[in-house]
Design a protein around this motif. Structure first.
Motif, mmCIF file in Angstrom:
data_model
loop_
_atom_site.group_PDB
_atom_site.id
_atom_site.type_symbol
_atom_site.label_atom_id
_atom_site.label_comp_id
_atom_site.label_asym_id
_atom_site.label_seq_id
_atom_site.Cartn_x
_atom_site.Cartn_y
_atom_site.Cartn_z
ATOM 1 N N GLN A 5 -73.036 -80.444 52.314
ATOM 2 C CA GLN A 5 -73.650 -81.710 51.921
ATOM 3 C C GLN A 5 -74.711 -82.073 52.947
ATOM 4 O OE1 GLN A 5 -70.984 -85.094 51.984
ATOM 5 N NE2 GLN A 5 -70.066 -84.516 53.922
ATOM 6 N N ASN A 6 -75.585 -82.979 52.576
ATOM 7 C CA ASN A 6 -76.593 -83.482 53.504
ATOM 8 C C ASN A 6 -75.922 -84.279 54.619
ATOM 9 O OD1 ASN A 6 -78.640 -86.237 53.756
ATOM 10 N ND2 ASN A 6 -79.398 -84.230 54.356
ATOM 11 N N SER A 36 -82.422 -84.841 60.259
ATOM 12 C CA SER A 36 -81.560 -84.327 59.194
ATOM 13 C C SER A 36 -80.639 -83.224 59.711
ATOM 14 C CB SER A 36 -82.429 -83.782 58.058
ATOM 15 O OG SER A 36 -83.381 -84.733 57.641
ATOM 16 N N SER A 80 -72.357 -87.992 57.541
ATOM 17 C CA SER A 80 -72.507 -87.183 56.339
ATOM 18 C C SER A 80 -72.900 -88.052 55.154
ATOM 19 C CB SER A 80 -71.200 -86.449 56.020
ATOM 20 O OG SER A 80 -70.193 -87.380 55.639
ATOM 21 N N GLU A 81 -73.437 -87.402 54.138
ATOM 22 C CA GLU A 81 -73.790 -88.090 52.898
ATOM 23 C C GLU A 81 -72.584 -88.827 52.322
ATOM 24 O OE1 GLU A 81 -75.156 -86.761 48.358
ATOM 25 O OE2 GLU A 81 -75.193 -85.313 50.009
ATOM 26 N N GLN A 175 -82.967 -81.951 50.453
ATOM 27 C CA GLN A 175 -82.164 -83.137 50.740
ATOM 28 C C GLN A 175 -82.185 -83.333 52.246
ATOM 29 O OE1 GLN A 175 -78.292 -83.530 49.029
ATOM 30 N NE2 GLN A 175 -78.908 -82.671 47.068
ATOM 31 N N CYS A 176 -82.640 -84.490 52.665
ATOM 32 C CA CYS A 176 -82.859 -84.699 54.092
ATOM 33 C C CYS A 176 -82.579 -86.158 54.442
ATOM 34 C CB CYS A 176 -84.289 -84.309 54.465
ATOM 35 S SG CYS A 176 -85.555 -85.117 53.449
ATOM 36 N N SER A 177 -82.718 -86.468 55.723
ATOM 37 C CA SER A 177 -82.450 -87.827 56.205
ATOM 38 C C SER A 177 -83.572 -88.289 57.133
ATOM 39 C CB SER A 177 -81.099 -87.871 56.930
ATOM 40 O OG SER A 177 -80.068 -87.409 56.098
ATOM 41 N N ALA A 189 -79.725 -88.621 52.444
ATOM 42 C CA ALA A 189 -79.803 -87.751 51.262
ATOM 43 C C ALA A 189 -81.069 -88.018 50.453
ATOM 44 C CB ALA A 189 -78.564 -87.891 50.390
ATOM 45 N N TYR A 190 -82.142 -88.332 51.162
ATOM 46 C CA TYR A 190 -83.456 -88.525 50.542
ATOM 47 C C TYR A 190 -83.906 -87.189 49.953
ATOM 48 C CZ TYR A 190 -88.283 -90.328 50.244
ATOM 49 O OH TYR A 190 -89.518 -90.754 49.813
ATOM 50 N N THR A 191 -84.294 -87.177 48.689
ATOM 51 C CA THR A 191 -84.562 -85.923 47.987
ATOM 52 C C THR A 191 -86.027 -85.822 47.580
ATOM 53 O OG1 THR A 191 -82.291 -85.884 47.137
ATOM 54 C CG2 THR A 191 -83.893 -84.474 46.038
#
Length: 525
Positions: A5-6, A36, A80-81, A175-177, A189-191
């Protein structure tokens, strides 16, 4: 079975000379930094858990003898996400276990950083967050392994690697932060989505390897995106973001992705305990291969005084290439068209068939080999919203040693189609197209193709540029195949020149071509 997961990391850095033992409440925090990460765990063996990231700041704060693997004035938190709740984000302490240099990735990047490109982020950037930087702890970029010291809520997807495919067949999803410390509700979890645009290869004894160690993407890089997990749109793993590569002159930026297999191979060489058994594995070959030849050629130009230039063109029959007139220019000495590293031909520059339109044909001295098929010109006018793909030899000099000849690839749509005949009158044909498929400097003359039929929609003439000089690669101005290139080809075959109305020339100069009328509303009786 492994799942992922992100995730995100947070670095809290105290002022010089302080330590978290002396200041456990963080009253002297100088700066916070977030980026991220990827959270991985074995569903069948819950104790097998780790976090991967690629933070140069974290690498420079590592200390093998320090508590939690860090210097005394640094604190590492991970989230975590699955830890993002309606009111809060759960952070736990993290222990840095390993900083593993990505040697092959660095070898690829050095091919570009030694020739007019800059890689970000770098160890030097650590100065901006108050780190006492005295030299890099590791080659950058690196893959960093972190052990979470608390329970991270899990909301995972099964780890499956993407099977081998050429880059034009895959849609990337990251998927990143980025900016996660600003507001995790927005940025956890910015996509973002984009394309695999170019592949980077290491070299062995002067020959490029068959395995790509780097994927370059047209996805816009955001601060803190490094460590983001890259998948296809079905969630199959492709790699991890480690930074971005920018042309020093501001001509363009590409996000740098390390393929998943490259990460796994690097970690396994470091320690067998990092051998992640995926539910589906691929060979050591890259899951990405360059797009197959579709008519787009590299063009190199020898200029007076030993100078050189380059651009792109499209093969439309075995002896003819269409490109922009500004690619060879007026002071060229010789022009060479390249189909791949071992097949090329010198070319004559024909007379421009449509004065005022940035278009010219090149006649090859040696016909293109039969294995290189020409492009098919579209016979129907392009339309707004039409899905298209661009191929052009932008940013990277195409015949540089140690790497194969491959165009930059992007995907987009027709954003605008201006219907106008070459005589400047209303017409079903287009005089200009605008495309969101990227056009980088050097892509001029490259092809824009219909994503469904593969037919040539037009050739790129330029990209957008705003008043402050910032280049807009996803605003490509395109000369249409139907209505312009086809008519120019007919004129070439007849040995004639056509006429282009001033209104069309004004259109391509981005001057006003349509009168603005004011139509005041009349009151109703």
């Amino acid at each position: 079975m492994w799942e992922y997961q992100n995730a995100a990391i947070r670095l809290d850095i105290l002022s010089a000379g302080s330590s978290w033992k002396q200041d456990p409440e963080g009253k002297k925090v100088l700066r916070n930094h977030g980026s991220s990460a990827i959270h991985l765990w074995n569903k069948n063996k819950p104790e097998q858990e780790l976090i991967l990231c690629s933070s140069c700041d974290l690498a420079n704060l590592s200390d093998d003898k320090g508590e939690y693997g860090l210097k005394a004035h640094a604190r590492l938190l991970v989230a975590s996400e699955g830890g993002l709740k309606s009111e809060h984000l759960e952070w736990v302490r993290g222990e840095l276990q390993a900083v593993v240099p990505l040697a092959d990735v660095n070898q690829v990047l050095q091919q570009y950083t030694s020739g007019g490109f800059n890689f970000k982020p770098t160890a030097e950037d650590s100065k901006s967050i108050g780190t006492r930087w005295e030299g890099s702890k590791a080659e950058l970029p690196s893959v960093i392994v972190i052990k979470p010291l608390g329970k991270l809520p899990r909301r995972g997807k099964k780890c499956e690697q993407l099977a081998t495919a050429d880059i034009s067949k895959v849609h990337l999803e990251v998927q990143c932060s980025p900016f996660v410390l600003v507001n995790p509700a927005v940025f956890m979890a910015y996509t973002v989505r984009g394309n695999a645009s170019y592949l980077g290869y290491t070299a062995n004894f002067g020959r490029p390897q068959t395995k790509a160690s780097v994927i370059f993407s047209d996805i816009r890089f955001l601060e803190g995106m490094e460590g983001g997990v890259v998948t296809d749109t079905h969630g199959k793993l492709i790699g991890m973001v480690v930074g971005c590569l920018s042309k020093a002159g501001g001509e363009g930026t590409l996000t740098v992705i390390v393929p998943w297999q490259e990460l796994m191979d690097t970690l396994e060489k470091k320690d067998d305990k990092y051998k992640l058994r995926m539910s589906k594995t691929v060979s050591v070959e890259s899951p990405m291969t360059p797009a197959s030849f579709n008519g787009v050629c590299a063009i190199t130009v020898s200029l007076a005084g030993g100078r050189r230039g380059w651009g792109s063109g499209v093969l439309i029959n075995r002896t003819t290439v269409v490109t922009n007139q500004h690619v060879p220019g007026d002071d060229y000495q010789s022009v060479t068209v390249w189909f791949d590293k071992t097949h090329n031909s010198e070319a004559f520059v024909d007379q421009a068939p449509l004065p005022g339109v940035d278009l010219v044909f090149l006649t090859l001295r040696t016909p293109a080999p039969p294995i290189f098929f020409p492009s098919r010109l579209s016979k129907t006018p392009a339309y707004r919203g039409q899905p298209v793909e661009s191929y052009g030899f932008g940013l990277m000099y195409p015949t540089a040693p140690l790497r194969p000849i491959q165009p930059l690839y992007s995907r987009g749509h027709i954003a605008s189609a201006v219907k106008m005949s070459l005589e400047g009158k209303p017409s079903k044909d287009n005089a200009m197209l605008c495309s969101t498929a990227h056009c980088w400097n050097g892509s001029s003359g490259g092809g824009v193709f219909d994503s469904r039929t593969g037919e040539l929609v037009g050739i790129m003439a330029s990209n957008g540029k705003v008043d402050n000089g910032v280049i807009v690669p996803d605003m490509a101005f395109v000369i249409p195949a139907c209505g312009v290139i086809d008519k120019a080809l007919q004129l070439k075959q007849k040995g004639k020149q056509g006429k282009v109305a001033d209104r069309v020339k004004d259109l391509w100069a981005l001057r006003e071509t349509h009168e603005s009328l004011f139509n005041p509303a009349k009151p109703k009786l």
